[in-house]
Write an enzyme that holds these catalytic residues in place. Structure first.
Site, PDB file in Angstrom:
ATOM      1  N   ARG A 250      38.498 -25.613 -40.082  1.00 23.87           N
ATOM      2  CA  ARG A 250      37.363 -24.701 -40.126  1.00 23.87           C
ATOM      3  C   ARG A 250      37.928 -23.283 -40.227  1.00 23.87           C
ATOM      4  NH1 ARG A 250      36.178 -28.711 -36.375  1.00 23.87           N
ATOM      5  NH2 ARG A 250      34.317 -29.940 -36.884  1.00 23.87           N
ATOM      6  N   LYS A 277      35.546 -28.093 -31.216  1.00 21.80           N
ATOM      7  CA  LYS A 277      34.199 -28.565 -30.874  1.00 21.80           C
ATOM      8  C   LYS A 277      34.275 -29.873 -30.109  1.00 21.80           C
ATOM      9  CE  LYS A 277      31.750 -26.503 -34.792  1.00 21.80           C
ATOM     10  NZ  LYS A 277      30.875 -26.770 -35.955  1.00 21.80           N
ATOM     11  N   HIS A 339      34.644 -23.624 -46.041  1.00 26.15           N
ATOM     12  CA  HIS A 339      34.277 -24.956 -45.563  1.00 26.15           C
ATOM     13  C   HIS A 339      34.280 -25.979 -46.696  1.00 26.15           C
ATOM     14  CE1 HIS A 339      32.514 -26.994 -41.979  1.00 26.15           C
ATOM     15  NE2 HIS A 339      32.145 -27.878 -42.877  1.00 26.15           N
ATOM     16  N   ARG A 342      36.975 -28.616 -46.908  1.00 28.65           N
ATOM     17  CA  ARG A 342      36.839 -29.784 -46.037  1.00 28.65           C
ATOM     18  C   ARG A 342      36.066 -30.888 -46.756  1.00 28.65           C
ATOM     19  NH1 ARG A 342      37.663 -29.223 -40.710  1.00 28.65           N
ATOM     20  NH2 ARG A 342      35.822 -30.397 -40.042  1.00 28.65           N
ATOM     21  N   HIS A 365      36.077 -34.908 -36.826  1.00 31.89           N
ATOM     22  CA  HIS A 365      34.728 -35.477 -36.724  1.00 31.89           C
ATOM     23  C   HIS A 365      34.709 -36.664 -35.787  1.00 31.89           C
ATOM     24  CE1 HIS A 365      33.395 -33.894 -40.938  1.00 31.89           C
ATOM     25  NE2 HIS A 365      33.413 -32.963 -40.011  1.00 31.89           N
ATOM     26  N   TYR A 375      44.666 -39.542 -25.270  1.00 33.97           N
ATOM     27  CA  TYR A 375      45.625 -39.813 -26.343  1.00 33.97           C
ATOM     28  C   TYR A 375      45.032 -39.726 -27.738  1.00 33.97           C
ATOM     29  CZ  TYR A 375      43.340 -44.355 -26.550  1.00 33.97           C
ATOM     30  OH  TYR A 375      42.415 -45.346 -26.675  1.00 33.97           O
TER      31      TYR A 375
END
Length: 408
Positions: A250, A277, A339, A342, A365, A375
């Site tokens: 991002r 996020k 963006h 991506r 995501h 992990y």
């Protein structure tokens, strides 16, 4: 002769308890301490039985005689009135216990137990928001129901009611929370099934309106990369565009990055959870090309904290619009954004048969639950490193194609 109120009131205690007959076997038993109660002596199966009908004055003579009459009628049918009373009392006790058990296993009670268990380690704000949503949207509908009394239709109706007020994402989260509560309950033998598992949110909720970030088609990528490579503006901006393409982070993750996040010897960029996020770090394996760009950047900004410091204040990152406006100057306003890289990476990697889990995790995501949080940020790291190197090589091949086209 039936006792009068005056006779009952005038009955004084004596050294020993005594009885005053009221008729038909009913009598008033007067205790040495002054207590008075209604007593009936009768015989059943050859044995003498005693049955009380309460204390005076709580039970007056009229009520006592009514209870006495009902008991005599029962005795006349061959039923022991005391045994019947005991059976009724036990049945009521079982009913009360059943109601208590039902209350303890109500959806709301179980949900609150789950919340107490789940909220450990969560931010107080996040935990509070989730409970507020349960109290506002879920408990009023199914909170009072025994947890096994909650049906699929209840969950559906809750979600649709939330959706009608324009809160589709909240409806999805309600489905998720209800499912978590039921899994918690099933694991503890508090419920037998999870009705939310019968459907997915997309089975009933209207399709979300997606925000499409502008991006070029794959066929236009060679020309874009060639123009980016020839960008004659600030060197930091040109390097920033290259890293957007090679690493597809991002934009904010890139321009706010400090040098401490990069290990160029290990070819890794590790973004801490507070900048993501999600609640776990995010690792971006660096291709040879990305490392080369960062080593060049190190010569420009390596003495400071930030990789992309602002032009006026070196302690602050460059403006979020710097890279976007550079694309505008290259002629891509409304056609490409930071963006957009991506989306291009996701599409092209999928088309070249890379695993969806690897792509989604690299795009940050992938959902990371509590168990996997320790992990998951390093999951599929070897495969992702190979994928990121393939992507960088692919971009270089497209760049070469674009250069040939521009010079033809």
């Amino acid at each position: 002769m039936a006792l009068t109120i005056k006779e009952i009131e005038n009955a004084k205690p004596k050294d020993k308890k005594y009885k005053l007959a009221d008729g038909g076997g009913l009598c008033l038993l007067v205790q040495p301490w002054g207590g008075k109660s209604w007593l009936w002596r009768y015989r059943f199966d050859g044995a003498e039985k005693n049955m009380t009908f309460g204390e005076y004055p709580l039970v007056g003579p009229k009520d006592a005689r009514g209870l006495h009459y009902a008991a005599k009628k029962l005795l006349a049918t061959g039923v022991n009135p005391m045994a019947e009373r005991k059976a009724e009392a036990e049945a009521k006790q079982q009913e009360v216990k059943a109601l208590e058990r039902e209350a303890d296993s109500s959806f709301e009670k179980v949900a609150r137990k789950w919340w107490t268990w789940w909220s450990i380690g969560k931010s107080p704000r996040h935990a509070e928001i989730l409970m507020n949503r349960l109290e506002a949207d879920v408990f009023p509908v199914i909170g009072h129901l025994p947890i096994d009394g909650v049906q699929t239709g209840h969950v559906r109706d809750i979600m649709l009611a939330i959706e009608t007020r324009g809160a589709r994402d909240v409806a999805k989260r309600a489905h998720q929370s209800i499912g978590q509560i039921f899994r918690f309950a099933i694991a503890r033998d508090l419920a037998s099934r999870n009705p939310s598992a019968d459907f997915r949110p997309r089975d009933i909720l209207a399709a979300a309106k997606t925000e499409n970030f502008a991006r070029v088609d794959e066929k236009d990528l060679p020309e874009l990369l060639a123009k980016m490579d020839d960008y004659n503006g600030d060197a930091l901006t040109r390097f920033g565009l290259k890293l957007l393409a090679y690493c597809f982070p991002r934009t904010s993750e890139l321009i706010e990055a400090p040098w401490t996040e990069f290990d160029l010897d290990q070819a890794r960029w590790i973004i801490p959870p507070e900048r993501m996020k999600m609640d776990t770090p995010h690792i971006i394996p660096l291709s040879h090309q990305a490392v080369a760009v960062l080593r060049a950047l190190k010569l420009l900004t390596g003495n400071g904290a930030l990789v992309f410091p602002g032009a006026m204040d070196k302690k602050k990152p460059m403006s979020n619009n710097t890279l976007l406006y550079a694309l505008y100057r290259l002629g891509y306003q409304g056609r490409m954004t930071g963006h957009g890289f991506r989306g291009l990476a996701s599409t092209i990697l999928h088309e070249n048969d890379y695993e969806e889990a690897h792509i989604e995790l690299q795009l940050a995501h992938m959902k990371r639950d509590k168990v996997a949080a320790a992990y998951n940020h390093a999951k599929y790291l070897k495969q992702r490193a190979e994928m990121m190197q393939w992507w960088a090589d692919y971009l270089d091949a497209q760049l070469a194609k674009g250069r040939r086209a521009l010079t033809a």
